[in-house]
Write a protein that holds these residues in place. Structure first.
Motif, PDB file in Angstrom:
ATOM      1  N   ILE A 264       0.839  -1.205   0.000  1.00  0.00           N
ATOM      2  CA  ILE A 264       0.000   0.000   0.000  1.00  0.00           C
ATOM      3  C   ILE A 264       0.869   1.247   0.000  1.00  0.00           C
ATOM      4  N   ILE A 265       1.907   1.267   0.810  1.00  0.00           N
ATOM      5  CA  ILE A 265       2.810   2.425   0.845  1.00  0.00           C
ATOM      6  C   ILE A 265       3.486   2.601  -0.511  1.00  0.00           C
ATOM      7  N   GLY A 266       3.898   1.517  -1.133  1.00  0.00           N
ATOM      8  CA  GLY A 266       4.516   1.580  -2.457  1.00  0.00           C
ATOM      9  C   GLY A 266       3.573   2.126  -3.507  1.00  0.00           C
ATOM     10  N   LEU A 267       2.319   1.698  -3.474  1.00  0.00           N
ATOM     11  CA  LEU A 267       1.332   2.198  -4.433  1.00  0.00           C
ATOM     12  C   LEU A 267       1.081   3.696  -4.246  1.00  0.00           C
TER      13      LEU A 267
ATOM     14  N   THR B 223       3.147   5.876  -2.962  1.00  0.00           N
ATOM     15  CA  THR B 223       4.352   6.571  -3.408  1.00  0.00           C
ATOM     16  C   THR B 223       4.384   6.655  -4.925  1.00  0.00           C
ATOM     17  N   GLY B 224       4.003   5.587  -5.597  1.00  0.00           N
ATOM     18  CA  GLY B 224       3.991   5.583  -7.059  1.00  0.00           C
ATOM     19  C   GLY B 224       2.994   6.562  -7.647  1.00  0.00           C
ATOM     20  N   ILE B 225       1.946   6.853  -6.927  1.00  0.00           N
ATOM     21  CA  ILE B 225       0.929   7.790  -7.406  1.00  0.00           C
ATOM     22  C   ILE B 225       1.322   9.232  -7.073  1.00  0.00           C
ATOM     23  N   VAL B 226       1.797   9.482  -5.863  1.00  0.00           N
ATOM     24  CA  VAL B 226       2.062  10.837  -5.384  1.00  0.00           C
ATOM     25  C   VAL B 226       3.401  11.371  -5.889  1.00  0.00           C
TER      26      VAL B 226
ATOM     27  N   ARG C  34       3.616  13.219  -9.400  1.00  0.00           N
ATOM     28  CA  ARG C  34       2.916  14.509  -9.367  1.00  0.00           C
ATOM     29  C   ARG C  34       3.741  15.546  -8.637  1.00  0.00           C
ATOM     30  N   PHE C  35       4.355  15.142  -7.538  1.00  0.00           N
ATOM     31  CA  PHE C  35       5.183  16.048  -6.747  1.00  0.00           C
ATOM     32  C   PHE C  35       6.412  16.479  -7.542  1.00  0.00           C
ATOM     33  N   MET C  36       7.059  15.556  -8.214  1.00  0.00           N
ATOM     34  CA  MET C  36       8.251  15.878  -9.002  1.00  0.00           C
ATOM     35  C   MET C  36       7.897  16.790 -10.172  1.00  0.00           C
ATOM     36  N   GLY C  37       6.747  16.583 -10.792  1.00  0.00           N
ATOM     37  CA  GLY C  37       6.304  17.462 -11.874  1.00  0.00           C
ATOM     38  C   GLY C  37       6.093  18.873 -11.381  1.00  0.00           C
ATOM     39  N   GLN C  38       5.593  19.016 -10.178  1.00  0.00           N
ATOM     40  CA  GLN C  38       5.376  20.342  -9.604  1.00  0.00           C
ATOM     41  C   GLN C  38       6.706  21.037  -9.353  1.00  0.00           C
TER      42      GLN C  38
END
Length: 155
Positions: free
Chosen positions: A38-41, A43-46, A49-53
């Protein structure tokens, strides 16, 4: 009722603590693996998006700094009747160039900042395509050209 009766009766008013007959158990390996998944999923989603910002904010910062340079260059031109030469560069905005008798700077506060990726801004006068000058950042890859996040930023 008599308070001495309670004190001498031999009974305690404190709650009785009983030892648990059930043993404490830990997490199973399967439960730990599910939590890690769950933590990996998440992280893969967030993370993307954070790096793009972050990338967008670096480009925005570069454009804002370049706009401040543009305003300072125009003030330099008004005072001196010309734009700084390529050899004088952006340093002409903070230190008096040789032969600039009407220099009324500094036109920027402090030193010329580096771009958000830690490299010097490029200044060309005259600029390409008939422009008076060009201010350029090579972007994240710090090399001419590039696409996407590595694209050059010019003004």
């Amino acid at each position: 009722m008599n308070d001495s009766h309670l004190a001498t009766s031999g009974r305690s008013c404190a709650p009785v603590l009983r030892a648990s007959t059930e043993a404490h158990r830990g997490f199973t390996l399967l439960e730990l693996l599910v939590v890690i998944l769950i933590i990996g999923l998440l992280t893969g989603i967030v993370a993307p998006r954070f790096m793009g910002q972050i990338s967008r904010s670096e480009v925005t910062t570069a454009r804002a700094q370049m706009d401040a340079f543009r305003k300072a260059i125009e003030a330099f031109r008004i005072d001196n009747g010309r734009y700084p030469t390529t050899a004088e560069g952006l340093d002409a905005l903070v230190t008096t160039p040789a032969g600039a008798t009407r220099w009324n700077g500094p036109y920027l506060q402090g030193a010329i900042p580096l771009d958000p990726w830690g490299t010097k801004y490029q200044y060309l006068a005259p600029g390409p395509n008939g422009r008076d000058y060009e201010i350029l950042s090579y972007g994240r890859d710090r090399a001419p050209g590039g696409t996407g996040d590595d694209a050059d930023i010019s003004m």
